[in-house]
Design an enzyme around this catalytic site. Sequence first.
Site, short mmCIF file in Angstrom:
data_model
loop_
_atom_site.label_atom_id
_atom_site.label_comp_id
_atom_site.label_asym_id
_atom_site.label_seq_id
_atom_site.Cartn_x
_atom_site.Cartn_y
_atom_site.Cartn_z
N THR A 112 -32.02 23.08 -26.44
CA THR A 112 -32.31 24.20 -25.54
C THR A 112 -31.49 24.02 -24.27
OG1 THR A 112 -34.22 23.06 -24.57
CG2 THR A 112 -34.65 24.55 -26.42
N GLU A 113 -31.17 25.14 -23.61
CA GLU A 113 -30.24 25.12 -22.50
C GLU A 113 -30.66 24.31 -21.28
OE1 GLU A 113 -31.84 29.46 -22.72
OE2 GLU A 113 -31.42 27.79 -24.06
N PRO A 114 -31.96 24.09 -21.01
CA PRO A 114 -32.26 23.26 -19.83
C PRO A 114 -31.96 21.79 -20.02
CG PRO A 114 -34.29 23.94 -20.90
CD PRO A 114 -33.17 24.72 -21.54
N GLY A 115 -31.43 21.38 -21.20
CA GLY A 115 -30.98 20.01 -21.33
C GLY A 115 -31.66 19.17 -22.39
#
Length: 595
Positions: free
Chosen positions: A419-422
């Site tokens: 996922t994009e938040p890491g």
Amino acid sequence: EHRTQIEQRMISSRGILGVPTPMHTLRVAKLLVARHPRVLSVFSAARTRPYIATPRIPKSTLFDDSGNGFKQPQFEIPQRIRQKVISAADAVSLVNDGDTVCVSGFVCQGAPEAVLKELGERYKKTQSPSNLTLLFGGGPGDWDTRGLNHLAQLPPEGSDSPPMLRRTIGSHYGQVPMVAKLALDEVTEAWTLPMGSVSRMLRAQSTHSPGHITNVGIGTYVDPDFSGGAANESAKKSPFHQELVTKISLGGQDNLMYKALPIDVAIIRGTTADGQGNISIEHESLKCDQMITAAAARNSGGLVIAQVKRLAANGSLPCRSVAVPGPLVDCVVVVDEKDHDSLHPMSFVERHNPVLTGEFCTPQDQIPKMPMDIRKIIARRAFFGLKPNTVVNLGIGLPEGVASVAAEEGMLDYVTLSTEPGVFGGLPASGYSFGPSYNANALVEMNQMFDYYDGGGLDKCFLGAAQISKSGDVNVSRMSKNRLTGPGGFIDISQSTKNITFMCPLTAKGLEVDIPGDGTLNIASEGEVKKFLSEVFEKTFSGDEAVRRGQTVFYVTERAVFRRSANHDVLELVEIAPGVDLQKDVLDQIDFVPV
């Protein structure tokens, strides 16, 4: 004399960088007073409180009787007891009118709620600070009144005071509806930009670069050839609009430069701090760019406020667990334990979940299965495109179902979901908890994850779609003039991944299906709203740009699969589900004729 020496050292180490010297000096002096009101109070409070508390100093004590200047504090500040722990009220009193404020957090995860609430309360009482510029990536908010919604303050009726916010620059307004309403009502100038670009704008500012240069956004509404990311008329008319996103040519290729903005105040969140300001994040579900946000503010000559829930002795935090070093932090606000549920939960959905924070793993057989409905039909059909040994991104909404199906089919051990938040690995959380993952393998900062994404690290992505045009354009950022959402990480992911699957039902609002169980599908009740249109309201993904980049793009619904390729200028219908009538159930429900 000692206070003057400290002040001079702080000014020289921080660098003025264009900040007016009298204002900067006053902020430093006010900070010193807020930290060290009395030596005696520090020791007496430490005996009775779980952290060192300092009473707020009335503003009247900061100035001489004539009001012409700052009044020297009448006490000594011993070097060895200098602490950064102050109250939330003292911390927000350092925010000035016209400041640019940046807040960490992602959707409903990791909001510095205590500081944001206190900042909003200060404006209600004093109509200050006002005319703030708010810069944010993923939120944070609860789709109601908390998080950044605290900053959506207007002056009392009849007052000529300016509103709290003058300008907002963010990636996703969905969970901060009160901030979005200010934009829709033309109270603020507002822009919506790709989340990865906002994240790297902060990094650019921390290195004093002019901005973040990338080809992400070309051909979408963020492109200056279209709207340049402006979300309302006030933004389009603003002189700042011409500077925020500019189109440049490098090596004969068009790129966009997202301007780096000096940060006056950074508000970040962690779990534990010591008196020197070192911050750890062991109970946080994500690394929400706390470090890079603090660095951007620090290197702008700005102020860094960190909210935590507990205080450790100086030097007791293991160096490898420190996410934000003490020299980058000016103020530490510690939330009382009795207020953890309301002011410092892990997210606005859960007080604490050790599986999402990575403290331990949960057995996969405890992950609930999706019921067989429209969402699962789409998720299962999209899942057929998943291959072993690949790195995959799953968007919010329908794509979350792909993770559930992968777990049900025993595929999670053979792919890496992200996922994009890491977050790398595990099963991404769904719904309002989107962002972290159950049983994650690794966490990195959001700006680092977008570096990986933009460089082509993803093998495949599954993304939702609200509207799809005949040329394959997709809209997820704005459905109408009266509804503001924003792209989140959608643009970064969709323009940087070679293989894309968009997921949505063919129609919405009233769609019902029958699933006999023999492999066929019957449309029991058709939806009132068509998803496949001649043109989308706002272009968050460009089908023509995808062809230019050589991307493979599929559009999966519960009854049909479409494809955009270089062979045709319109979508190709490549598959329909057994039991579905081609004319009645598919062609009559879209506004164009596919190939």
